[in-house]
Design an enzyme around this catalytic site. Sequence first.
Site, PDB file in Angstrom:
ATOM      1  N   GLY A  43       0.877  -1.374   0.043  1.00 20.70           N
ATOM      2  CA  GLY A  43       0.178   0.006   0.052  1.00 20.70           C
ATOM      3  C   GLY A  43       0.856   1.358  -0.135  1.00 20.70           C
ATOM      4  N   ASN A 118      -6.465  -4.883   7.572  1.00 23.46           N
ATOM      5  CA  ASN A 118      -6.144  -5.394   6.173  1.00 23.46           C
ATOM      6  C   ASN A 118      -6.978  -6.304   5.555  1.00 23.46           C
ATOM      7  OD1 ASN A 118      -3.509  -7.738   4.662  1.00 23.46           O
ATOM      8  ND2 ASN A 118      -4.850  -6.192   3.789  1.00 23.46           N
ATOM      9  N   GLY A 119      -7.777  -6.248   4.715  1.00 19.44           N
ATOM     10  CA  GLY A 119      -8.768  -7.155   4.143  1.00 19.44           C
ATOM     11  C   GLY A 119      -9.930  -6.064   3.752  1.00 19.44           C
TER      12      GLY A 119
END
Length: 484
Positions: A43, A118-119
């Site tokens: 990211g 995260n996800g």
Amino acid sequence: MMLTTNPFDDDKLHEECAIFGIRGTKDAAAHTVLGLHAQQHRGQEATGIVSTDGDEFKVHRAMGHVGDVFGKPQVMETLEGIAAIGHNRYSTTGESGLRNVQPIYADFEFGGLALAHNGNLTNALQLRKELVHRGSIFQSTTDTEVIVHLLATSRGPVTERLITALRLVEGAYSLVLLTKRKLIGVRDPRGVRPLVLGKLGDAYIFASESVALDIIGAEKVRDVEPGEMITIDENGINSQFPFNRQEKRFCIFEYVYFARPDSVLENKSVYEARKRIGEELARENPVEADVVVPIPDSGVPSAVGYAQESGIPFEYGIIRNHYVGRTFIEPTDEIRHLGVKLKHNANRHYIEGKRVILVDDSIVRGTTSRKIVEMVREAGATEVHMRITSPPTAHSCYYGVDTPERQSLLAAQHNIKEMCKLIGADSLGFVSIDGLYRAMGEANRDKEHPQYCDACFTGDYPIENVDANSGDSAKLTLLREQVR
Ligand code: SF4
């Protein structure tokens, strides 16, 4: 809505996010900066850190790369403390912008709490509507904030609230949370996204990938298990499994593309997995050629595997410019037209007059593949054979990877022969789904109980996309009952 900042990257699947957390060292924020830096590939849009000294919380979040945001001593001086969590963002839900940068911080009746995710939650919209209906005021447009509001409406100590909240959400999540006293790491019951546990002296660490442990000299203890919640405080480390056990479905595409090749995920070396995919690809899709050329970076280990298996020499026939920034270029139409050449350049000496096998990780819309094939032909290749280290990407991901709508995916609209023609190659071959599983050390893909999430290739989604379906979900009913 999702904004793409780099016009040259819009044909790749974008990385998701990276998380990091540490407790038990006086340099917690500095370690977190390093851990985030090692995971920059996941990211690049924004980054943030929240630290605590056990009394107060310090927060710094900004758009940009880790080095740019945390490279200033005056910023680091503000982030004292013995514990910290951090996040690198590539937006998968919610618009780009500072208000969506994580970690999220909020004050609760039990004290402050920071959260990094995260996800992607697949029932976040439904839960959000219900929470808004009940008076919650959202600060951001991310799915993650739903968890914060569910924590606020739950009762009991923080770990109990978290269990209550996470029983209401569907989807993929690896989370790190920080309170004044605790660092908590938790992974969804399917274990779709990675999360590792590490140790450095007396400090414990959570990170998306093991490379974040390597950079600070920490040892990897183990992967956090699917459905496991680990709490670290002054009493040490405590593990629990508060959710219904489900079949593990770790994202197989982490091995193909997302993770760094020097990471070890679920006890498998990413580099080794990529190399073995290249070997499978060579066995399944042989072709007479003079040179195997990776499309850097993720194609490199697989091209090594392809070359070793086929006996065709490997060469760096395409060189990547690593310094094409995501945000600093404001392209004019002329520069935009140069497109792929800003990022990749043909190494003419190794291509001219050669039959070239190109090895890449995936074809999304097909625009980058077409330009690279064109570039290699312009450099004098007599034949160009494209080999792809994943099966055709024919379905969107709902679990934290930014894929276009299904109708924009080349493989959703065309068969392999048509795709080959569209990208202008002499031949096109993908590794099969069973070949991919063999590269992972499995005999084949278990059709009844697949060992991994492979939904973007098979359409076999392990977790329902509740928000895309009409009607109230069972979890929404549960939420209504809980707050009644
Ligand atoms: Fe990974 Fe594809 Fe599953 Fe998304 S759909 S989690 S990218 S395997």
